[in-house]
Motif scaffolding. Structure first.
Motif, short mmCIF file in Angstrom:
data_model
loop_
_atom_site.label_atom_id
_atom_site.label_comp_id
_atom_site.label_asym_id
_atom_site.label_seq_id
_atom_site.Cartn_x
_atom_site.Cartn_y
_atom_site.Cartn_z
N ALA A 197 0.82 -1.22 0.00
CA ALA A 197 0.00 0.00 0.00
C ALA A 197 0.85 1.26 0.00
O ALA A 197 0.34 2.36 -0.20
N MET A 198 2.16 1.10 0.22
CA MET A 198 3.07 2.25 0.19
C MET A 198 3.40 2.56 -1.26
O MET A 198 3.80 1.68 -2.02
N GLU A 199 3.21 3.80 -1.67
CA GLU A 199 3.33 4.17 -3.07
C GLU A 199 4.67 3.76 -3.67
O GLU A 199 4.73 3.20 -4.78
N SER A 200 5.76 3.99 -2.95
CA SER A 200 7.08 3.69 -3.51
C SER A 200 7.30 2.19 -3.69
O SER A 200 8.07 1.77 -4.57
N ARG A 232 18.33 -3.88 0.53
CA ARG A 232 19.53 -3.45 1.25
C ARG A 232 19.20 -3.10 2.70
O ARG A 232 19.94 -3.45 3.63
N ARG A 233 18.08 -2.42 2.90
CA ARG A 233 17.70 -2.01 4.26
C ARG A 233 17.40 -3.22 5.15
O ARG A 233 17.84 -3.29 6.30
N PHE A 234 16.66 -4.19 4.61
CA PHE A 234 16.27 -5.34 5.44
C PHE A 234 17.42 -6.32 5.62
O PHE A 234 17.48 -7.02 6.63
N ALA A 292 15.72 5.49 6.79
CA ALA A 292 16.49 5.24 5.56
C ALA A 292 15.70 5.74 4.37
O ALA A 292 15.27 4.96 3.52
N PRO A 293 15.49 7.05 4.26
CA PRO A 293 14.64 7.59 3.19
C PRO A 293 15.16 7.23 1.80
O PRO A 293 16.31 7.49 1.47
N PRO A 315 12.71 1.27 -3.93
CA PRO A 315 13.04 2.32 -2.97
C PRO A 315 12.00 2.43 -1.86
O PRO A 315 10.79 2.34 -2.11
N LEU A 316 12.47 2.59 -0.64
CA LEU A 316 11.57 2.90 0.45
C LEU A 316 11.06 4.32 0.28
O LEU A 316 11.57 5.09 -0.54
N SER A 317 10.07 4.68 1.06
CA SER A 317 9.48 6.01 0.93
C SER A 317 10.52 7.10 1.17
O SER A 317 11.39 6.96 2.05
N PRO A 318 10.47 8.18 0.44
CA PRO A 318 11.37 9.31 0.72
C PRO A 318 11.11 9.92 2.09
O PRO A 318 11.94 10.67 2.60
N ARG A 319 9.98 9.56 2.69
CA ARG A 319 9.65 10.05 4.03
C ARG A 319 10.01 9.04 5.12
O ARG A 319 9.69 9.26 6.29
N ASP A 320 10.67 7.95 4.74
CA ASP A 320 11.10 6.96 5.72
C ASP A 320 12.00 7.64 6.74
O ASP A 320 12.96 8.32 6.39
N SER A 321 11.70 7.43 8.00
CA SER A 321 12.40 8.17 9.07
C SER A 321 13.84 7.73 9.26
O SER A 321 14.66 8.50 9.75
#
Length: 292
Positions: free
Chosen positions: A220-223, A260-262, A253-254, A245-251
């Protein structure tokens, strides 16, 4: 890779050389997969993360399984169960990361075949399989977190209801339990679960888990509804890649790639549980049988 507009395969290289190349391209190796049973309908896959190896080259998941066996032999059933659950969830999280990587590979090959243009975003039905793999990664990492908290609580004599990280933190932060906060593992948990701390990865993990498993699914997250295809060029060779890409608003890792993040969060959990082995109630020595 693509050389002069023609696809080419890399020649066989030592694993260290592949790791160096990946790092140069902004990627990294995080595990190996051995596959057998190719002659039949059921493949057997043995996944081995590259992180957290102990002195005897065993994985923390295997070491916690040994701790469970030794606790069982000592008659400590509750401790044995929790150590076994830690082993299972840590191993499962790594396998689900492997599955996510498999989906990246399939999507990359498809993007090349349809001649996606570099910089393009694209989506398709199989993308939901990748989203579900990430859901599983977060679920298993959060389970490993809670089993570990329950094991620490058991080791410190907490009531049986202290069976998750939030309850453990509430219990250990009581003034009557202030003496427990100097325990090395407790002090580390307090630090990495503090959102004001620079390296608050455990807090970040909890936030991701709550966000995508309770508030809204990853899809459901747009990115996360799109993959991005692009290329790196190095010494005349073009290396194609994709990312989610994760959300640019990710607190925390924007805009960072989700895999890579997980992988990073799995790596940190693996290292935490590896360090906790020396503080466990029972040894991680492999059980042995003697005959006379």
């Amino acid at each position: 890779m693509i050389v002069g507009g023609t696809k080419r395969l890399l020649k066989p290289l030592p694993i260290a050389s592949i790791a160096d190349l990946a790092q140069t391209l902004g990627a990294e190796l995080f595990g190996s997969d051995e596959i057998s049973g190719l002659e039949g309908p059921l493949l057997s896959r043995h996944w081995t993360p590259f992180d957290g190896l102990g002195k005897d080259r065993r994985q923390p998941a295997d070491q916690w399984l040994s701790i469970a066996s030794n606790a069982e032999l000592a008659g400590d059933k509750r401790y044995a169960e929790l150590a076994d659950h830690i082993s299972f969830s840590l191993r499962a999280a790594g396998i689900r990361l492997r599955d996510a990587s498999d989906h990246y590979r399939a999507q990359l090959i498809a993007a090349i075949q349809v001649k996606q243009k570099p910089g393009n975003l694209f989506s398709n039905i199989p993308l939901s399989d990748l989203q579900l793999a990430f859901h599983s990664v977060l679920s298993e990492l959060a389970s490993a977190r809670d089993y570990f908290a329950a094991l620490l609580a058991c080791q410190m004599g907490a009531p049986a209801k202290i069976d998750a990280m939030n309850r453990f933190k509430d219990w250990v932060m009581k003034s009557s339990n202030a003496h427990l906060q100097s325990d090395p593992m407790v002090a580390e948990i307090i630090k990495i679960d503090d959102m004001t701390n620079k390296n608050s990865w455990l807090y970040d993990l909890t936030e991701y888990r709550n966000e995508f498993l309770h508030r809204r699914p990853l899809g459901a997250m747009e990115s996360a509804r799109w993959l991005r295809y692009d290329v790196y060029e190095r010494e005349g060779i073009i290396y194609p890649f994709i990312e989610m890409p994760l959300s640019p608003r990710d607190s925390s890792a924007p805009g960072q790639d989700a895999l890579r993040r997980f992988v990073y969060l799995h790596r940190r959990m693996t290292m935490l549980l590896r360090d906790a082995i020396t503080h466990a109630r029972y040894s991680d020595t492999l059980p042995s049988l003697e005959s006379s």
